[in-house]
Design an enzyme around this catalytic site. Structure first.
Site, PDB file in Angstrom:
ATOM      1  N   ASP A 120       0.861  -1.166   0.000  1.00 37.89           N
ATOM      2  CA  ASP A 120       0.000   0.000   0.000  1.00 37.89           C
ATOM      3  C   ASP A 120       0.913   1.236   0.000  1.00 37.89           C
ATOM      4  O   ASP A 120       2.138   1.139   0.145  1.00 37.89           O
ATOM      5  CB  ASP A 120      -0.943  -0.048   1.212  1.00 37.89           C
ATOM      6  CG  ASP A 120      -2.206   0.744   0.978  1.00 37.89           C
ATOM      7  OD1 ASP A 120      -3.246   0.451   1.591  1.00 37.89           O
ATOM      8  OD2 ASP A 120      -2.162   1.676   0.147  1.00 37.89           O
TER       9      ASP A 120
HETATM   10  C1  GLC Z   1      -4.346   4.048  -0.445  1.00 40.37           C
HETATM   11  C2  GLC Z   1      -5.244   2.896  -0.021  1.00 40.37           C
HETATM   12  C3  GLC Z   1      -5.290   1.767  -0.998  1.00 40.37           C
HETATM   13  C4  GLC Z   1      -5.135   2.310  -2.403  1.00 40.37           C
HETATM   14  C5  GLC Z   1      -3.724   2.871  -2.520  1.00 40.37           C
HETATM   15  C6  GLC Z   1      -3.437   3.445  -3.913  1.00 40.37           C
HETATM   16  O1  GLC Z   1      -3.609   4.494   0.661  1.00 40.37           O
HETATM   17  O2  GLC Z   1      -5.000   2.333   1.261  1.00 40.37           O
HETATM   18  O3  GLC Z   1      -6.528   1.074  -0.794  1.00 40.37           O
HETATM   19  O4  GLC Z   1      -5.333   1.271  -3.348  1.00 40.37           O
HETATM   20  O5  GLC Z   1      -3.463   3.853  -1.529  1.00 40.37           O
HETATM   21  O6  GLC Z   1      -4.191   4.567  -4.134  1.00 40.37           O
END
Ligand code: GLC
Length: 735
Positions: A277
């Site tokens: 993440d």
């Molecule tokens: C965010 C979220 C995740 C998302 C990622 C990319 O922090 O936690 O669900 O897919 O970043 O945007």
């Protein structure tokens, strides 16, 4: 083209596994360490802000072959321009992978996943993911960071909006449907994208419902509640995983080899890519398990993380770690092999520009067919929570209607959170949809009455006056779209601001006339005050691009709500976590003092899991079992007659629950094990049958492995998790 022809065309197009592996192996052999680390690096192109903004000169890194994937970039034109740099200006010309959060639609926005799950229509959910993939792929996107499959039982946590609610069995079925929808049958097709099972794992268990907070659950709870939907994604051939930000019992998921390698790869056989993440590797330092980014990078690669999203830790630390002998080149090669493999599975090496197609973009984006599907999904997601005196649907021969509330004219809010490339200007508000539907026949007066969460009471009087003059009154209430989703948690989950006061003051003026409320919200709400003030309440969640029209059709009875809750609505925030599949405890609630209950609130929720009314009514006949004993390899059929006892056709979600009365570990009072959504005409009946086998009786045994034990089971079938016990059978011992 026939299904068979499509399949054979796909088969011809799909590179054979051997050919694909040879291609990957040959390419890997040519790569320098810097180029390999580049493939393990994912940077945002900043067309959307989905995390703490770290300004990165991503274009330069792409040009240098040090960034192999980009997220938050879309349109055929823009992705092609970036792809050209990677393919034509780098030494090896390895195509970029483009990722994006296509969570509930791409340009045509569908209801938020929690709302869509209330349709209990797996084919519909698969189709909405299919449409989302089709639109995203037409704009150059190869990979969506979805489905989010976190089981959640704490509506204070804003990300409940992105999931499929509280139930494990239903969560698994919906996870499978969404993976199938995004990935389709053939990843080389130009309308399929890689799916991503997230957030692995137990993110929904954040302590106190506060995002990113610790998760401290037992191995049993992990195995029973949080892991199954992820295993369902692996079984549905999901090609990427995203670890969760949180720790589980002291170990951050991003640094957990037990989770990312031993469970995911060795036990479950997952062969795809694990991408973190947003800056999650960097966060191992504030988690307190890494002294610096060097150690953070080492922990992540050792845990089994293949790709670093936005943090730049692999980008800056990995080469030195390898050169210092702290990270093995083999670990790097394994990660890069997986990344090259999914790029090859998409057919990007054959044609890096296959997804960048303006013609497809123009034909598919927000097409009438997609919008019709979005409206149908929104309609099927509506949950009629209460309907005293059948105040809904409103009669069409009204002369006047007062539409009152802070969301009456809202457009962008109806898209909810994670609407990505969606456009609020495409949304028709409830007010506009009602005016379009009713035309000049009905005089509509619209008053917002108060803000969504402000304290300005200056419009209350005008709202009451409008209600007093009108034949019928519709309140349009709820949350702002960004009051749920990531980093959007609430400690008090009642209606915000002055909305309860607005409803109560309008109620006095609406007495004796048709009076209802529509709710737009991203989580279950503790709406006890509203249920006392307003006789009819229609839960619309955040219904997406076509949500205004979907609500207008339902309010006037041209559609009949059929949604059922996938998450309990608490009476009070203090009851949280609250869910139907609870344990009995050793002192189950009773009138006795020393039993498990509160002094100031019932144990039951305001609205139970599986609840949802219709404009018609259904009655259930006696439950009939084909036998009262089941041999271990046998099966039993449970049948019940459902009758539409009302005066309009309607869909009913007939739900099957089982209870394991005695086992070697405690078991829930009931667990959902099947459902059927059926349409029944007024006065007609339908025979609904479920086949129960030993597989439905399996549970997590003392060794945390699946176990089936002989013993007594109760069977419940009904229109919600409040279904009464209708039968009992014995599973016989083996042999
Ligand atoms: C965010 C979220 C995740 C998302 C990622 C990319 O922090 O936690 O669900 O897919 O970043 O945007």
């Amino acid at each position: 083209m026939s299904k068979q022809a499509v399949k054979s065309q796909a088969a011809n197009r799909k590179p054979s596994a051997d050919k694909l592996e040879r291609k990957v192996k040959a390419l890997l052999a040519k790569m320098t360490l810097a180029e390999k680390i580049g493939q393990m690096t994912l940077f945002t192109a900043m067309w959307a802000e989905t995390g703490p903004t770290i300004d990165r000169n991503f274009m330069q890194y792409v040009r240098e072959g040090r960034c192999g994937s980009i997220f938050n970039a879309y349109t055929a034109d823009y992705t092609r321009s970036l792809q050209k740099v990677a393919v034509e200006e780098t030494r090896l010309g390895i195509p970029l992978l483009f990722g994006f959060d296509v969570i509930h639609g791409h340009r045509t926005i569908f209801p938020i996943p929690l709302g869509e799950a209330c349709s209990w229509d797996l084919a519909l959910m698969e189709k909405s993911a299919r449409i989302a993939a089709t639109e995203a792929a037409a704009e150059g996107i190869h990979w969506t960071f979805a489905p989010m499959v976190d089981i959640a039982r704490d509506p204070r946590w804003g990300r409940v909006a992105e999931g499929a609610g509280e139930d494990v069995w239903l969560g698994c079925r919906i996870a499978e449907a969404r993976v199938r929808g995004f990935q389709g049958e053939d990843l080389t097709a130009d309308d399929t994208v890689l799916a991503c099972a997230k957030h692995f794992a137990a993110y929904g268990g954040a302590e106190a419902g506060r995002d990113y907070n610790i998760v401290d659950v037992s191995e049993r709870t992990l195995a029973e509640t949080y892991l199954p939907p992820f295993k369902a994604c692996v079984d549905a051939n999901v090609r990427t995983f995203m670890p969760a930000f949180n720790e589980i019992a002291g170990v951050p998921c991003t640094a957990s080899r037990a989770l990312l390698t031993e469970t995911l790869r060795h036990k479950w056989g997952f062969t795809g890519v694990v991408a973190t993440d947003y800056t999650a590797i960097n966060e191992l330092v504030p988690h307190g398990v890494a002294a610096d980014l060097t150690q953070a990078g080492q922990l992540a690669i050792e845990a089994g993380v293949d790709m670093d999203m936005q943090g730049g830790v692999y980008f800056t630390q990995l080469e030195a770690l390898v050169n210092a002998g702290k990270v093995s080149p083999a670990a790097i090669d394994e990660a890069v092999r997986r990344i090259l493999r999914v790029k090859a599975e998409l057919g990007l090496f054959e044609d890096p520009y296959r997804y960048c197609c303006e013609k497809r973009e123009k034909r598919l984006i927000l097409s009438p067919g997609h919008k019709a599907a979005a409206q149908k999904t929104a309609e099927k997601s509506l949950v009629l929570l209460q309907n005293e005196d059948n105040a809904l649907p409103f009669a069409k021969n009204l002369r006047s209607l007062a539409v009152i509330g802070p969301l009456a004219k809202s457009q962008l809010e109806l898209l909810g959170n994670w609407y990505g490339a969606g456009d609020g200007k495409e949304v028709v508000s409830v007010d506009a949809a009602l005016r379009a539907k009713l035309g000049e026949k009905v005089q509509i007066t619209t008053v917002e009455g108060c803000d969504i969460d402000g304290e300005d009471a200056s419009q209350l009087k005008a709202a009451v006056a409008a209600a007093r003059k009108a034949d019928a009154v519709l309140l349009v209430l709820g949350e702002r779209g960004n009051m749920s989703g990531e980093a959007s948690c609430r400690v008090d989950i009642d209606l915000p601001g002055l909305q309860n006061r607005l409803a109560e003051e309008v109620a006095a003026a609406a007495r004796g006339k048709p009076f209802a409320a529509v709710l737009f919200n991203g989580r279950p709400l503790a709406i006890g005050r509203l249920t006392k003030a307003v006789p009819s309440i229609l839960e619309a969640w955040f219904p997406g691009t076509m949500g205004g029209q979907a609500v207008a059709e339902a309010i006037f009875g041209d559609t009949n709500p059929s949604g059922k809750l996938v998450m309990s609505f608490p009476r009070h925030t203090g009851q949280i976590p609250i869910y139907y599949a609870a344990k009995n405890t050793g002192r189950p609630i009773s009138n006795e003092k020393y039993t498990s209950k509160y002094l100031d609130c019932p144990n039951t929720p305001l609205f139970v899991f599986g609840h949802g009314l219709s404009y018609t009514t259904f009655s259930y006949g006696p439950l009939r079992l084909s036998a009262t004993e089941m041999p271990k390899r046998g099966k039993i059929t449970a049948a019940i007659k459902v009758t539409n006892t009302g005066n309009c056709a309607g869909e009913e979600v007939v739900q099957l629950y089982l209870r394991d009365l005695v086992a070697c570990v405690t078991r829930p009072l009931k667990e959902l094990k099947g459902f059927k959504k059926i349409n029944i005409k007024p006065g007609a009946s339908a025979e609904v049958k479920f086949t129960i086998t030993a597989a439905d009786l399996a549970f997590v045994g003392p060794d945390l492995e699946p176990l089936v034990e002989a013993g007594e089971f109760e069977v419940m079938i009904g229109g919600s998790s409040s279904a009464p016990v209708g039968g009992r059978f014995t599973l016989l011992p083996a042999g």
